[in-house]
Design a protein around this motif. Structure first.
Motif, mmCIF file in Angstrom:
data_model
loop_
_atom_site.group_PDB
_atom_site.id
_atom_site.type_symbol
_atom_site.label_atom_id
_atom_site.label_comp_id
_atom_site.label_asym_id
_atom_site.label_seq_id
_atom_site.Cartn_x
_atom_site.Cartn_y
_atom_site.Cartn_z
ATOM 1 N N ILE C 31 57.236 48.390 46.811
ATOM 2 C CA ILE C 31 56.765 48.342 45.426
ATOM 3 C C ILE C 31 57.484 47.194 44.712
ATOM 4 O O ILE C 31 58.656 46.929 44.967
ATOM 5 C CB ILE C 31 57.019 49.690 44.725
ATOM 6 C CG1 ILE C 31 56.258 50.797 45.459
ATOM 7 C CG2 ILE C 31 56.614 49.624 43.253
ATOM 8 C CD1 ILE C 31 56.506 52.188 44.938
ATOM 9 N N THR C 32 56.753 46.533 43.785
ATOM 10 C CA THR C 32 57.281 45.271 43.240
ATOM 11 C C THR C 32 58.396 45.419 42.229
ATOM 12 O O THR C 32 59.122 44.462 41.963
ATOM 13 C CB THR C 32 56.153 44.498 42.527
ATOM 14 O OG1 THR C 32 55.557 45.376 41.559
ATOM 15 C CG2 THR C 32 55.097 44.037 43.503
ATOM 16 N N GLY C 33 58.510 46.569 41.611
ATOM 17 C CA GLY C 33 59.527 46.671 40.582
ATOM 18 C C GLY C 33 59.703 48.085 40.085
ATOM 19 O O GLY C 33 59.050 49.022 40.560
ATOM 20 N N THR C 35 61.522 50.358 36.343
ATOM 21 C CA THR C 35 62.105 50.283 35.006
ATOM 22 C C THR C 35 62.827 51.592 34.751
ATOM 23 O O THR C 35 62.308 52.654 35.074
ATOM 24 C CB THR C 35 60.987 50.079 33.962
ATOM 25 O OG1 THR C 35 60.304 48.851 34.264
ATOM 26 C CG2 THR C 35 61.540 50.007 32.557
ATOM 27 N N THR C 64 57.953 53.692 37.898
ATOM 28 C CA THR C 64 57.449 52.600 38.720
ATOM 29 C C THR C 64 55.935 52.692 38.833
ATOM 30 O O THR C 64 55.364 53.784 38.855
ATOM 31 C CB THR C 64 58.133 52.564 40.106
ATOM 32 O OG1 THR C 64 57.683 51.422 40.809
ATOM 33 C CG2 THR C 64 57.833 53.792 40.925
ATOM 34 N N ARG C 101 49.059 42.517 40.754
ATOM 35 C CA ARG C 101 50.326 42.301 41.464
ATOM 36 C C ARG C 101 51.053 43.583 41.854
ATOM 37 O O ARG C 101 52.071 43.540 42.547
ATOM 38 C CB ARG C 101 51.251 41.419 40.628
ATOM 39 C CG ARG C 101 51.625 42.029 39.298
ATOM 40 C CD ARG C 101 52.568 41.062 38.566
ATOM 41 N NE ARG C 101 52.672 41.346 37.158
ATOM 42 C CZ ARG C 101 53.800 41.767 36.580
ATOM 43 N NH1 ARG C 101 54.877 41.976 37.295
ATOM 44 N NH2 ARG C 101 53.838 41.984 35.292
ATOM 45 N N LEU E 13 55.528 47.591 28.030
ATOM 46 C CA LEU E 13 56.923 47.185 28.241
ATOM 47 C C LEU E 13 57.041 45.744 27.789
ATOM 48 O O LEU E 13 56.383 44.855 28.357
ATOM 49 C CB LEU E 13 57.267 47.294 29.731
ATOM 50 C CG LEU E 13 58.691 46.907 30.109
ATOM 51 C CD1 LEU E 13 59.664 48.009 29.697
ATOM 52 C CD2 LEU E 13 58.815 46.646 31.600
ATOM 53 N N LYS E 43 63.673 45.981 37.417
ATOM 54 C CA LYS E 43 63.562 44.932 38.419
ATOM 55 C C LYS E 43 62.115 44.496 38.488
ATOM 56 O O LYS E 43 61.213 45.330 38.470
ATOM 57 C CB LYS E 43 63.988 45.426 39.796
ATOM 58 C CG LYS E 43 64.398 44.303 40.742
ATOM 59 C CD LYS E 43 64.275 44.698 42.184
ATOM 60 C CE LYS E 43 62.848 44.534 42.677
ATOM 61 N NZ LYS E 43 62.703 44.752 44.125
ATOM 62 N N ARG E 45 59.574 40.565 39.375
ATOM 63 C CA ARG E 45 59.536 39.352 40.192
ATOM 64 C C ARG E 45 60.753 38.476 39.959
ATOM 65 O O ARG E 45 61.198 37.744 40.828
ATOM 66 C CB ARG E 45 58.270 38.560 39.858
ATOM 67 C CG ARG E 45 56.996 39.222 40.302
ATOM 68 C CD ARG E 45 55.839 38.664 39.519
ATOM 69 N NE ARG E 45 56.081 38.798 38.087
ATOM 70 C CZ ARG E 45 55.291 38.343 37.136
ATOM 71 N NH1 ARG E 45 54.187 37.701 37.457
ATOM 72 N NH2 ARG E 45 55.580 38.522 35.867
ATOM 73 N N GLU E 46 61.294 38.544 38.745
ATOM 74 C CA GLU E 46 62.428 37.664 38.440
ATOM 75 C C GLU E 46 63.769 38.340 38.721
ATOM 76 O O GLU E 46 64.805 37.922 38.189
ATOM 77 C CB GLU E 46 62.354 37.206 36.992
ATOM 78 C CG GLU E 46 61.346 36.100 36.792
ATOM 79 C CD GLU E 46 60.937 35.975 35.341
ATOM 80 O OE1 GLU E 46 61.479 36.696 34.497
ATOM 81 O OE2 GLU E 46 60.053 35.140 35.060
ATOM 82 N N TRP E 49 67.506 43.150 36.129
ATOM 83 C CA TRP E 49 68.214 42.914 34.873
ATOM 84 C C TRP E 49 68.854 44.213 34.422
ATOM 85 O O TRP E 49 68.360 45.294 34.693
ATOM 86 C CB TRP E 49 67.283 42.349 33.799
ATOM 87 C CG TRP E 49 66.137 43.249 33.421
ATOM 88 C CD1 TRP E 49 64.914 43.275 34.006
ATOM 89 C CD2 TRP E 49 66.128 44.270 32.418
ATOM 90 N NE1 TRP E 49 64.137 44.232 33.417
ATOM 91 C CE2 TRP E 49 64.844 44.858 32.446
ATOM 92 C CE3 TRP E 49 67.070 44.714 31.496
ATOM 93 C CZ2 TRP E 49 64.489 45.888 31.578
ATOM 94 C CZ3 TRP E 49 66.714 45.742 30.639
ATOM 95 C CH2 TRP E 49 65.435 46.322 30.685
ATOM 96 N N LYS E 59 64.592 44.855 26.891
ATOM 97 C CA LYS E 59 63.201 45.248 26.702
ATOM 98 C C LYS E 59 63.101 46.623 26.046
ATOM 99 O O LYS E 59 64.074 47.375 26.007
ATOM 100 C CB LYS E 59 62.487 45.277 28.066
ATOM 101 C CG LYS E 59 62.405 43.907 28.745
ATOM 102 C CD LYS E 59 61.777 44.006 30.137
ATOM 103 C CE LYS E 59 62.032 42.761 30.971
ATOM 104 N NZ LYS E 59 61.202 41.610 30.574
HETATM 105 N N1 LIG Z 1 56.007 47.941 39.618
HETATM 106 C C1 LIG Z 1 56.698 48.078 38.497
HETATM 107 N N2 LIG Z 1 56.899 49.304 37.999
HETATM 108 C C2 LIG Z 1 57.594 49.482 36.862
HETATM 109 N N3 LIG Z 1 58.130 48.484 36.164
HETATM 110 C C3 LIG Z 1 57.981 47.223 36.614
HETATM 111 C C4 LIG Z 1 57.254 46.959 37.795
HETATM 112 N N4 LIG Z 1 57.244 45.625 37.981
HETATM 113 C C5 LIG Z 1 57.933 45.088 36.958
HETATM 114 N N5 LIG Z 1 58.390 46.045 36.136
HETATM 115 C C6 LIG Z 1 59.168 45.867 34.903
HETATM 116 O O1 LIG Z 1 58.688 44.697 34.254
HETATM 117 C C7 LIG Z 1 59.746 43.765 34.096
HETATM 118 C C8 LIG Z 1 59.197 42.373 34.208
HETATM 119 O O2 LIG Z 1 58.625 42.231 35.489
HETATM 120 P P1 LIG Z 1 58.274 40.807 36.066
HETATM 121 O O3 LIG Z 1 57.307 40.223 35.076
HETATM 122 O O4 LIG Z 1 57.718 41.087 37.415
HETATM 123 O O5 LIG Z 1 59.602 40.062 36.092
HETATM 124 C C9 LIG Z 1 60.741 44.143 35.153
HETATM 125 O O6 LIG Z 1 62.035 43.694 34.842
HETATM 126 C C10 LIG Z 1 60.621 45.630 35.181
HETATM 127 O O7 LIG Z 1 61.409 46.219 34.132
#
Ligand SMILES: Nc1ncnc2c1ncn2[C@@H]1O[C@H](COP(=O)(O)O)[C@@H](O)[C@H]1O
Ligand SMILES: Nc1ncnc2c1ncn2[C@@H]1O[C@H](COP(=O)(O)O)[C@@H](O)[C@H]1O
Ligand SMILES: Nc1ncnc2c1ncn2[C@@H]1O[C@H](COP(=O)(O)O)[C@@H](O)[C@H]1O
Ligand code: NA
Ligand code: NA
Ligand code: NA
Lengths: 328, 102, 102, 328, 102, 328
Positions: C31-33, C35, C64, C101, E13, E43, E45-46, E49, E59
């Motif tokens: 999974i990509t991320g 919170t 997530t 994504r 978010l 967490k 793509r970047e 944090w 955030k």
């Molecule tokens: N699959 C996910 N599920 C929940 N939160 C996410 C997910 N992907 C990204 N985030 C949240 O969105 C923020 C920005 O994501 P990103 O734009 O991918 O850097 C991350 O720091 C997380 O807090």
């Protein structure tokens, strides 16, 4: 007005505006009006308010442990409690008449003006001490005693003629007597009385030396919050704004006169005036959310916090001090 | 695959001073538990609020997982103060893992 | 109209000391991320808890967004500690904007 | 008991109950029992506990930088570590036998009683300094060393005869050796040793002058938390309550005797007693949630925080001080 | 039984510095209110944090209840910054009690 | 290098490494590298940074109220503002060329290096005061003036040749001129000037005596945060790491030379050097999230906070001090 008084008032006003405590309040107010993102974390602000209450409670208790309790103290307590019960009545009349509020909101606002603002009191004590008219330590107990009677009067006014709502009454009474600031103020007061000056010596670097600095930062935050609420507010009218300035002037004068009449010294009479002039924005709003949820916080918080509080800090404390000097 | 059960997830936005009233209602209808999460600020009919934690007039989110019946019972019980206090109650179906106990 | 995709939203209530274990599992299934949001207090089978942040025994919500497959994989992977640690996992379908994504 | 000791104990007890530090704890406890909404923001409480640990670590390090390290220090460290490893054994026996706990919960609770409570130690140091028997600065290092051995013993007891669970073992060991309080205490201790009295002079207004005041507010909060947990608790029985009072008495006496036996001065022997008597409610609960999640926090936190901690603050520190005066 | 209405629950978010932009959009499409809740860490793509509150780059979750139309209007309006700023928007149907005002 | 300078640098370096302020930073850094769970609540950290800004602002204002404003102050302000506008240009060239960043990220990073880090400045002032070369009070105003010009240069560089995006420009300008640290620093500075030494006396126990201790705990936290970000970072390359060390050396030398050229005293020239050497990690990141959201915080925060900041604290402040001693 005799020249002496005028000069005195000028000096007092000047002192007010070069005091860092007041200047930080002004800074916060202006920063919020300029829509700066300056903000103090809420946990820190809450922590500072607890610190200020513990410190002022301790200080009052230590002072009383040394001066002892006499009949003046009893009179001051009675005067404070009586004022807290009765001041909402006049406020209510003004709010319903001139202010055009409905019964519910008029009662809720009136409760705030009968109760007190701890920070206004603390700031006044600082300023009066600078001016050489320190209020008596027992005034802290008077403040704690004045926090809650007004809530009962306000509720009676707001609910007059209605079916008495049962729901929440027991929570309310509990909230009224065991609310955080009453418990902390009186608790610290008693600790100060038990420990006396000796017990206090140990903790005084923290509670005494740090006091004015913390007050600066806390007033910075209150300036920010007061001005932001003014900007966000929808319910304020010029009528309500006028009342929020007239009430502290009238109540302050009445309180000071009452203090002088029962024989308080200059500083203590002024402090009683400030207590009557100040409006609660912590204990009473919480009680209103419990007991009068239909009343609009946009009215009572904005009046007490955004108009009356700044007016007291910037203008009225000095006026009341000058009046007390004259009357005693 | 892990088996899941369907339950109601109920979230109530309420004044902090009213937490007790809400959780008492949850306990009273027989729901097994609840979880409270913080809220920073908001805007509604009465305008914007923020930094209310300093004044003690802030709000929280109360979250509870319940069976359909218990959820209905809670909604019924809590409806009066929803209106009088301006609370916000939303609920929806969720899958819960090992959720037989709810 | 903006196009949306359907994804699973998974929320796990877990002990703060266990965050690492949960987020490692999320990462592991691809999974990509995620919170993390704070939790104030709660009540469950073991009674009420609050002010645990002082003791370091407090909880958080881990949220997530994942595809159905990844969500299933995560549920499978995390089920054992759900039971042993008394975590709470709920999931449901949500619409996500520009959510390709996830 | 010879009259001198009795008189000394009376004086000590009196001093305990007029100390603002202890009085604020009592205030918090009573306020929570009265279900007041007084509460200190968790971020502030956490910040205060970090401050207290940094300050006590620095102070200990500065003291050792002046006194130097000798064989006594080594003996005290060895005694402390040994006690932390062994004290859970007796606790475990009592908890399984008299307390009727199962193996898992008995092991978890036992770990808490082998480990230490930083705030109990800090409060004891304050009180012993007032009584003229200041513990040695190296006792801070002893405290840090005693935090974690008990966790290992407790886990062995809890898991005896079970398939050793692998999951979480490496996290646990890491948690045990790098947990926040060990790192901060020892880190500040080393900084104090490097900087010495000169380096400390600069920061002493913050870390020394503010110390007792912060301790007051922190104990206010611990009083609130301890009492609230007692009210919310479901799992406490009179058997467990008795053990939570018996263990600190027994462990405290053993620790004090051990300290006297290895030649520590009065204050240090008493401090070792307090360390043995105190039960962890920060480091160990977090480790237990990791390693023994099935154990019930309602048991171990309530025993250590809501019974043993108040008992130590209010009664046992004074008892142990009196015993140490007798034995050394 | 208490009657409920179906509304969209939207959670966004977003960076704390962008709150104003999002809430202005909510106000602009005519939704009655919103509620902001804190976020601890995450967490994406970047990378990971956390502790960004000290730096002011943290955030928040912005939550709003709206009718289907208003929700669509908001999604439309907010889509551009969703992509450029990496916000996360999820929405789903919920039952709301006494929710006619939303 | 003449022997005198070398010896002086050794002494300075030693002083750096026995200063509790720096040692706490090292402790935090090491604790995070060891993956300890030590953490300071964010509200506390934020509160400490507000305290530090209020205190340094007040102190600067009081100093200027006594020394008065002369042409040197004007020159220092002009030099600082000019440096903040221009320093991003060289940084940008290095970041695009050697660093291989795209235009967007190069512009974003460059903005950080033109702006300043308040905590680096504060730490430098502490160290220079210990070394007997205290910077002038007006340098606080220079610092506040240097916070934002670099943001404009950085944005111009990042957006060169692009369609100027309208969205967010007015928010950005507002953010730039009314951001929290500018408002608080300048506000406290003005309060200090109005109140003067007399007004400050009252609040100095809080703002002065506590200063170094708070700085210790704040640097402990910054050490934790800097190292954790380094561990979590994905975008760092050895090229970027090298630039994050080269830039503070070059900018620091340029700033110090500039300060000496316009006739500043040793401490003030060194302070100007430190301001040029330091990179923002509070005001600028927030502005970038608004105005250049596509730029990667993983690059700019990691470079400024995790590499440049520790390098300045541990090495560069001492180097710059030695250089300033030589040049003035
Ligand atoms: N699959 C996910 N599920 C929940 N939160 C996410 C997910 N992907 C990204 N985030 C949240 O969105 C923020 C920005 O994501 P990103 O734009 O991918 O850097 C991350 O720091 C997380 O807090
Ligand atoms: N029905 C429920 N709804 C929401 N949260 C719950 C529920 N039951 C338990 N919890 C939460 O999960 C935690 C652990 O529950 P338990 O494992 O039952 O002790 C509790 O402290 C609550 O925060
Ligand atoms: N449409 C909405 N979406 C989300 N939260 C809302 C909405 N309307 C109101 N709220 C929240 O509920 C609180 C009370 O609303 P009200 O009763 O309208 O004053 C507001 O301050 C918001 O925090
Ligand atoms: Na009043
Ligand atoms: Na022990
Ligand atoms: Na710079």
């Amino acid at each position: 007005m005799p020249q002496g008084i005028t000069r005195r008032m000028d000096a007092a006003a000047l002192q007010t505006f070069t005091s860092p405590v007041v200047l930080f309040f002004v800074l916060g107010f202006l920063a919020a009006l300029a829509r700066s993102d300056l903000a103090i974390p809420e946990a820190i602000a809450k922590g500072m308010s607890l610190y200020l209450m513990a410190a002022i409670g301790l200080k009052g208790g230590v002072a009383v442990s040394q001066s002892g309790v006499d009949v003046t103290v009893g009179l001051a307590l009675a005067a404070g409690i009586g004022a807290s019960f009765l001041l909402p009545l006049m406020a209510y009349a003004m709010l319903k008449g001139f202010g055009k509020l409905d019964q519910l909101n008029a009662g809720a606002v009136a409760a705030h003006y009968g109760s007190v603002s701890v920070v206004t009191f603390v700031t006044a004590v600082e300023i009066y001490e600078l001016q050489g008219i320190p209020p008596g330590g027992y005034m802290v107990a008077v403040m704690a005693a004045m926090e809650t009677p007004a809530i009962l009067t306000g509720l009676l006014l707001a609910r007059r003629g209605m079916d008495r709502q049962q729901q929440g009454t027991s929570e309310l009474l509990h909230e009224v007597f065991f609310n955080a600031s009453v418990v902390l103020l009186l608790g610290a007061f008693v600790i100060g009385m038990i420990g006396g000056a000796d017990g206090f010596a140990d903790v005084s670097p923290f509670f005494e030396a740090g006091f004015k600095g913390v007050l600066c930062l806390f007033l910075l935050d209150m300036g920010l919050i007061a001005a932001r609420r003014l900007l966000d507010s929808r319910a304020m009218t010029w009528r309500l704004g006028s009342i929020a300035i007239a009430l502290p002037i009238i109540n302050g004068a009445l309180g000071t006169a009452l203090g002088a009449a029962i024989g308080l010294d200059t500083g203590s009479a002024a402090a009683l005036g400030v207590l009557c002039a100040s409006a609660s924005y912590i204990a009473v709003p919480a009680a209103m959310r419990l007991a009068l949820p239909q009343a609009d916080p946009g009215i009572y918080l904005t009046m007490s916090l955004s108009v009356t509080f700044p007016f007291n800090i910037l203008v009225n404390i000095a006026l009341i001090g000058a009046l007390a000097s004259r009357l005693t | 695959m892990i088996e899941t059960v369907i339950r109601k997830r109920i979230e109530i936005l309420a004044d902090k001073v009213m937490i007790r009233t809400v959780t008492d209602a949850i306990d009273a209808v027989g729901i097994t538990g609840w979880t409270i999460t913080p809220v920073d600020s908001g805007k509604g009919r009465e305008g914007r609020w923020r930094e209310e934690r300093v004044m003690g007039t802030d709000k929280v989110l109360i979250l509870t997982i319940a069976s359909q019946e218990n959820a209905d019972a809670l909604a019924e019980k809590i409806a009066p103060i929803l209106t009088s206090h301006g609370f916000l109650l939303t609920m929806w179906d969720v899958e819960v893992i090992r959720g037989e106990r709810f």
